[in-house]
Design an enzyme around this catalytic site. Structure first.
Site, short mmCIF file in Angstrom:
data_model
loop_
_atom_site.label_atom_id
_atom_site.label_comp_id
_atom_site.label_asym_id
_atom_site.label_seq_id
_atom_site.Cartn_x
_atom_site.Cartn_y
_atom_site.Cartn_z
CG ASP A 53 -44.73 -37.61 -35.49
OD1 ASP A 53 -44.48 -36.47 -35.04
OD2 ASP A 53 -44.12 -38.63 -35.12
CG ASP B 298 -40.91 -49.11 -31.30
OD1 ASP B 298 -40.34 -48.04 -31.65
OD2 ASP B 298 -42.14 -49.28 -31.40
CG HIS C 210 -41.21 -45.21 -33.16
ND1 HIS C 210 -41.73 -45.68 -31.97
CD2 HIS C 210 -41.09 -43.87 -33.00
CE1 HIS C 210 -41.91 -44.66 -31.15
NE2 HIS C 210 -41.53 -43.56 -31.74
CD GLU D 253 -44.84 -47.53 -33.34
OE1 GLU D 253 -43.63 -47.82 -33.23
OE2 GLU D 253 -45.51 -47.03 -32.42
C1 GLP Z 1 -42.42 -40.06 -30.38
C2 GLP Z 1 -42.22 -39.28 -31.67
C3 GLP Z 1 -40.89 -39.60 -32.32
C4 GLP Z 1 -39.78 -39.52 -31.29
C5 GLP Z 1 -40.03 -40.52 -30.19
C6 GLP Z 1 -38.94 -40.54 -29.13
O1 GLP Z 1 -42.89 -41.33 -30.58
N1 GLP Z 1 -43.28 -39.51 -32.61
O2 GLP Z 1 -40.66 -38.68 -33.38
O3 GLP Z 1 -38.54 -39.77 -31.91
O4 GLP Z 1 -41.26 -40.17 -29.57
O5 GLP Z 1 -39.21 -39.61 -28.14
P1 GLP Z 1 -38.22 -39.13 -27.03
O6 GLP Z 1 -37.30 -38.18 -27.67
O7 GLP Z 1 -39.11 -38.46 -26.01
O8 GLP Z 1 -37.53 -40.33 -26.50
#
Ligand code: GLP
Length: 260
Positions: A67, A136, A138, A143
């Site tokens: 993404d 959440d 995702h 989402e």
């Molecule tokens: C972002 C990314 C996700 C990732 C999430 C969790 O939203 N788009 O791909 O899994 O963050 O991030 P973190 O690893 O910093 O908790």
């Protein structure tokens, strides 16, 4: 689904790095699906170490990231393209033209997202897709409510996700409201999924994804539909799971079998 519970975040990173090194050794021109966020950083550090120690080369590898924030230039401090360059690409021998991150500033989003899907197909599909998970539930930026059939597209971020990620931007107002993200349908087409989660803050999302009902309201639960999904957790992220003993037995048996 294989559920691997390890002592701490460092062992989670080691497991994922070893998994990728083995994959690339077995298939030097592997197509790797990569993720951003703080969770995969340890894995990337260990991959860089493995490369520097001469244990692996990424010269024939192709990568696709999940993404990108909509509206951020690839050079923007918080863009995922820049994150990937700084955390991994600039430190290994991957060919820059074979690294793909959706273009957040594309004028024609539909053309960009269609071309992204087509590039994955042209590369032969993703061999291993690395994933993190949001609080959440995702995955990538899919989402809650995202269709399990969704493809790469523009997605509105929830307030919770924007708040979670505000720490990187300094202020909530600066966090983009939209992102380009591979869809759940696109992710499920990867041959192997590897989801990492660390810390108690992820325990609820993990419990719902691994043991809850399969539902679009928890995008991570889509992993239950994949025949080769591995969820690698530290003790904190595993806290909400009810079948921990069974998962440990499965790992023990697997280790015994692979010794034979
Ligand atoms: C972002 C990314 C996700 C990732 C999430 C969790 O939203 N788009 O791909 O899994 O963050 O991030 P973190 O690893 O910093 O908790």
């Amino acid at each position: 689904m294989r559920v691997v519970v390890l002592e701490n975040a460092d062992s989670v990173a080691q497991f994922a790095a070893d998994f990728f090194v083995q994959q690339v050794k077995r298939k030097p021109n592997s197509v790797l699906g990569l993720a951003t966020g703080s969770t995969p950083l340890g894995t990337y550090r260990k991959l860089i170490e493995a490369y520097q120690a001469g244990r692996v080369s990424f010269k024939d590898v192709t990568t696709f990231n999940l993404d990108e924030y909509y509206g951020l230039e690839p050079t923007h401090e918080q863009s995922y393209r820049r994150f990937m360059r700084e955390s991994l690409f600039d430190h290994i021998d991957v060919e820059p033209s074979r690294t793909h991150v959706p273009l957040g500033t594309a004028n024609n989003v539909e053309a960009e997202t269609e071309a992204y899907e087509a590039a994955i197909v042209a590369a032969g599909g993703i061999d291993v897709q690395l994933l993190g998970i949001g609080t959440d539930g995702h995955i990538a930026f899919n989402e809650p409510g995202s269709s399990f059939a969704s493809r790469t597209r523009l997605k509105t971020l929830t307030r919770r996700t924007r708040q979670d990620n505000a720490r990187f931007f300094g202020s909530l107002d600066l966090v983009p409201k939209l992102a380009l993200t591979m869809g759940i349908g696109s992710i499920l087409e990867a041959r192997q999924l590897l989801l990492l989660a660390c810390g108690e803050g992820k325990a609820e999302a993990i419990a719902k994804s691994v043991e809850g009902p399969v539902s679009a309201i928890c995008p991570g639960s889509a992993l239950q539909l994949h025949r080769r999904a591995i969820v690698v957790l530290d003790k904190g992220a595993a806290k909400g799971l009810s079948q921990l003993e069974y998962y440990a037995d499965c790992e023990m048996n697997l280790n015994e079998l692979t010794k034979v």
